[in-house]
Design a protein around this motif. Structure first.
Motif, PDB file in Angstrom:
ATOM      1  N   GLU A 106       0.467 -33.210 -59.401  1.00 23.88           N
ATOM      2  CA  GLU A 106       0.032 -32.334 -59.786  1.00 23.88           C
ATOM      3  C   GLU A 106      -1.600 -31.822 -59.222  1.00 23.88           C
ATOM      4  N   ALA A 107      -2.810 -31.005 -59.231  1.00 22.98           N
ATOM      5  CA  ALA A 107      -4.552 -31.898 -59.171  1.00 22.98           C
ATOM      6  C   ALA A 107      -4.901 -32.351 -60.337  1.00 22.98           C
ATOM      7  N   LEU A 108      -3.893 -31.361 -61.697  1.00 24.07           N
ATOM      8  CA  LEU A 108      -4.707 -32.211 -62.951  1.00 24.07           C
ATOM      9  C   LEU A 108      -5.045 -33.419 -62.887  1.00 24.07           C
ATOM     10  N   ASN A 109      -4.212 -33.846 -62.254  1.00 22.14           N
ATOM     11  CA  ASN A 109      -4.370 -35.074 -62.694  1.00 22.14           C
ATOM     12  C   ASN A 109      -4.351 -35.765 -61.580  1.00 22.14           C
ATOM     13  N   GLU A 110      -4.616 -35.553 -60.606  1.00 21.10           N
ATOM     14  CA  GLU A 110      -4.177 -36.426 -58.860  1.00 21.10           C
ATOM     15  C   GLU A 110      -5.209 -35.926 -58.683  1.00 21.10           C
TER      16      GLU A 110
END
Length: 318
Positions: A106-110
């Motif tokens: 997920e963009a949230l983490n990456e």
């Protein structure tokens, strides 16, 4: 025959709380553990995010249960060579009781290192290459690799896995399910979706395990349980690809304003009706899951573990 595990949510709990939950899960009769891998929580109400690899090391010294990542992303924030080293060490610490669940992330983490967030098709290609690189490194041989996404230069793992280390691939759509069938040792999916499981089987997953699970909120007061689940985990109910593309907890909080309390009350087992919990878990068994993980939302962990030890798990075994 399905086995039942406890899901350790790194987004919601501190390291000490997660270790205590692992002990309680073992005592309650859960036979395995899953653990999430996040850099950020989904929202501020969850409020935690310890490093999964540190947690797995601590878990190996706390309980004797198998541990699976559900899931880690070995493609952007961490290079597959580094992920392979972390996974191999985890396998050693757990004496072979470790499985590596992976996904496209997920963009949230990456996004945290400033990398571009690719489209799903590109992320799927990256994951396929990453899995191949990790499997090669797990052999203990020296590896050099020049691929479209990754370079590995004369790398060798001197601490190799304890036996064979399975890599289970996560998927929430038809393309991902087919990728999991083609390259995975198992399939991770969070809903009892028989169509997705069928695609996985048809793409090469026949005879391979299916893993997944659900969050619940055990409480003697059902209304309070619904409020707790709605406050802490509304993000579970966001539609489509929002969970993959939104970049910050603040964005998830904005999107979660669309998730109603009634929606949570309908979708999440809340309260202390044993049959409601049993029925929700059994749906995964009926869909063909070999491993089903249950996570308790909120602070009342003691009541959850007592209820599952005394009532829910015995009913599922019956």
């Amino acid at each position: 025959m399905s086995s039942f595990g406890y899901f350790l949510a790194c987004e919601e709990f501190t390291p000490a709380q997660l270790l205590e939950q692992a002990r309680r899960a073992s005592d309650a009769g859960f036979t395995r553990l899953a653990i999430s891998d996040h850099f950020h929580p989904w929202n501020e109400a969850q409020g935690n995010s310890p490093l999964v690899w540190s947690m797995i090391g601590a878990l190996s010294q706390t309980v004797d249960l198998p541990v699976t990542t559900l899931v880690t992303c070995p493609t952007v924030r961490l290079h597959p060579a580094v992920t392979a080293q972390a996974a191999a060490t985890s396998s050693r610490l757990l004496e072979g009781r470790f499985a590596l669940g992976v996904g496209t992330g997920e963009a949230l983490n990456e996004h945290v290192l400033g990398d571009r967030w690719p489209s799903f098709d590109e992320r799927a290609d990256m994951l396929e290459e990453a899995v191949a690189v990790m499997r090669e490194l797990f052999t203990g041989r020296q590896v050099s690799h020049r691929g479209p996404h990754y370079t590995v230069d004369n790398a060798r793992l001197y601490t190799t896995p304890h036996g064979r280390l399975p890599i289970h691939v996560s998927g929430f759509g038809p393309k991902a399910a087919e990728l999991a069938g083609r390259i995975g040792d198992g399939f991770v999916t969070m809903g009892p979706d028989e169509d997705a499981i069928g695609r996985f089987r048809d793409a090469g997953g026949e005879g391979k395990p299916v893993l997944g699970g659900l969050k619940v909120c055990w409480d003697t007061d059902r209304d309070r349980a619904v409020d707790t689940a709605h406050r802490i985990w509304p993000t579970e109910h966001l539609p489509g690809e929002l969970a993959q593309i939104l970049p910050t907890p603040a964005h998830f909080e904005q999107a979660s304003q669309l998730v109603t309390r009634d929606q949570v009350a309908q979708d999440v087992p809340c309260g202390n009706d044993v049959e409601e919990h049993v029925t929700a878990v059994r749906a995964y068994v009926d869909a063909g899951f070999e491993e089903v993980y249950v996570g308790q939302i909120g602070p009342d962990q003691e009541a959850f573990f007592t209820a599952y030890r005394e009532k829910v798990l015995p009913a599922l075994a019956g």
